[in-house]
Write an enzyme that holds these catalytic residues in place. Structure first.
Site, PDB file in Angstrom:
ATOM      1  N   ARG A 172      -7.049  22.110 -42.463  1.00  0.00           N
ATOM      2  CA  ARG A 172      -5.648  21.769 -42.670  1.00  0.00           C
ATOM      3  C   ARG A 172      -4.878  22.860 -43.417  1.00  0.00           C
ATOM      4  O   ARG A 172      -3.864  22.597 -44.049  1.00  0.00           O
ATOM      5  CB  ARG A 172      -5.509  20.421 -43.401  1.00  0.00           C
ATOM      6  CG  ARG A 172      -6.161  19.249 -42.666  1.00  0.00           C
ATOM      7  CD  ARG A 172      -5.543  19.018 -41.294  1.00  0.00           C
ATOM      8  NE  ARG A 172      -6.263  17.991 -40.556  1.00  0.00           N
ATOM      9  CZ  ARG A 172      -7.161  18.245 -39.611  1.00  0.00           C
ATOM     10  NH1 ARG A 172      -7.450  19.472 -39.267  1.00  0.00           N
ATOM     11  NH2 ARG A 172      -7.775  17.251 -38.982  1.00  0.00           N
ATOM     12  N   SER A 247      -2.297  10.440 -41.076  1.00  0.00           N
ATOM     13  CA  SER A 247      -3.411  10.504 -42.024  1.00  0.00           C
ATOM     14  C   SER A 247      -2.899  11.050 -43.352  1.00  0.00           C
ATOM     15  O   SER A 247      -2.394  12.174 -43.410  1.00  0.00           O
ATOM     16  CB  SER A 247      -4.520  11.404 -41.481  1.00  0.00           C
ATOM     17  OG  SER A 247      -5.073  10.863 -40.308  1.00  0.00           O
ATOM     18  N   GLU A 350      -2.616  15.002 -47.659  1.00  0.00           N
ATOM     19  CA  GLU A 350      -2.516  15.935 -46.541  1.00  0.00           C
ATOM     20  C   GLU A 350      -1.082  16.350 -46.231  1.00  0.00           C
ATOM     21  O   GLU A 350      -0.832  17.536 -45.981  1.00  0.00           O
ATOM     22  CB  GLU A 350      -3.167  15.337 -45.289  1.00  0.00           C
ATOM     23  CG  GLU A 350      -3.140  16.253 -44.096  1.00  0.00           C
ATOM     24  CD  GLU A 350      -3.901  15.697 -42.903  1.00  0.00           C
ATOM     25  OE1 GLU A 350      -3.386  15.818 -41.780  1.00  0.00           O
ATOM     26  OE2 GLU A 350      -4.992  15.127 -43.099  1.00  0.00           O
TER      27      GLU A 350
END
Length: 356
Positions: A172, A247, A350
């Protein structure tokens, strides 16, 4: 001519529906608009934030005293083999401009029988944002297929091509969202390399469960994309209808030694899940799903400060009634603390936060 708006609420631009006012919002629909938008900001000595679909972003309540540039440059096509790439039978290259929805690129590629991104079907957000977060799902990641991006380099004040070898992609992360080059590049197109063929079992757990339950035998890219979207839709809220950033917590990656210790404590570990990336100080290739940790901590379906842990997928936070960043932050910290107290793992957010 640039489309310029003043005092636009960020919560109306992002799927989590959290965020205060942006001083200016500029929508660009053509490559040549990009330098003009940055010139506008520079003349006023204002910071810039580039926003795609807003599916993985929100801001604090005070908003952003700067210029948000909305990427709405459109187009998808199959292209010739790029310079520096070896021409091979069965290998193809596709370019998507930054404003295109990532899922539309997946469909376009899959319909033509090429494999490499079909398991990432249904991920919300734009093609321009995909390499920033190094998105991934069901065993595929952008880092596996990306060739290059075309971008406006705000430091050099010119258009450049950034090859995958310079993106420093890890879990990520990329040079576009971490390190000294954050905010330097405006990505206006993404090129991927895919191959004729298909994925074959065994698949990622939830996808394999779907295959087994429905007796699926067609693993063509287009059918994999269809199945993935059905699996996602059964667990994940539609950001167009339900306020969520997808998410919310990153998964936890462990070394082999850490994984041994975790399994000894009864924690579910996915061995050799993926390579985190060459810039990682250690090769942490064993995954602990943060959703599993949250669910095992007994938090599934619970509401914290107006933010609900999804009762379908614990990795998802749904904004049921939170009105402020303070609500979201309090929920985030409370959930993370409960997980840490029970398992000893720090789970991290995230989505990005818009800030100067």
């Amino acid at each position: 001519m640039l489309k310029i708006e003043e005092n636009v609420m960020i919560k109306n631009l992002v799927t989590m529906r959290i965020g205060g006012p942006a001083k200016f919002v500029i929508t660009v629909t053509d490559k040549e608009d990009i330098p003009e938008a940055y010139k506008f900001a520079k003349e006023r000595n204002l910071p810039v934030w580039v926003l795609g679909g807003g599916a993985n972003t929100f801001s604090k309540d005070e908003g952003f005293e700067g210029v948000i540039i909305l990427d709405r440059i459109m187009g998808i096509s199959q292209i010739e083999t790029p310079a520096g790439e070896e021409e091979k039978e069965g290998v193809a290259y596709f370019k998507a401009y930054g404003g295109e929805q990532w899922d539309d690129l997946v469909t376009y590629v899959s319909e033509r029988g090429f494999s490499g991104i079909e398991a990432m079907a249904g991920i919300p957000g734009t093609a321009g944002a995909a390499p920033v977060q190094n998105i991934g799902a069901y065993g595929q990641e952008v880092t596996q297929v990306i060739v290059s991006v075309e971008a406006y380099d705000t430091k050099l004040e010119k258009f450049v091509v950034v090859p995958a070898s310079e993106m420093k992609m890890s879990y990520r992360k990329s040079i576009f969202n971490s390190g000294e080059n954050v905010g330097r590049y405006f990505i206006y197109s993404t090129t991927v390399r895919v191959e004729k063929g298909q994925l074959n079992p065994p698949f990622y757990r939830s996808l394999q469960a779907y295959v087994d339950e429905h007796g699926e035998t067609d693993f063509s890219p287009l059918n994999i994309a269809r199945m993935v979207k059905e699996v996602r839709n059964s667990k994940l809220p539609d950001p167009e209808k339900i306020a969520s950033a997808g998410s919310f917590f990153k998964n936890v990656y462990l070394t082999d030694e850490e994984a041994d210790e975790a399994e000894a404590r009864g924690i579910q570990v996915w061995r050799n899940a993926k390579e985190v990336g060459p810039d990682s100080p250690e090769k942490r290739t064993n995954l602990v799903n943060s959703g599993w940790l949250i669910e095992e901590a007994g938090l599934k379906g619970k509401v914290f400060h107006g933010m609900k842990v999804s009762d379908k997928a614990a990795l998802i936070l749904i904004n049921e009634s939170a009105e402020s960043y303070a609500d979201l932050a309090a929920a985030r910290e409370e959930i993370a603390k409960i997980v840490f107290d029970k398992f000893g793992f720090k789970i991290e957010q995230e989505p990005d936060e818009i800030e100067a």
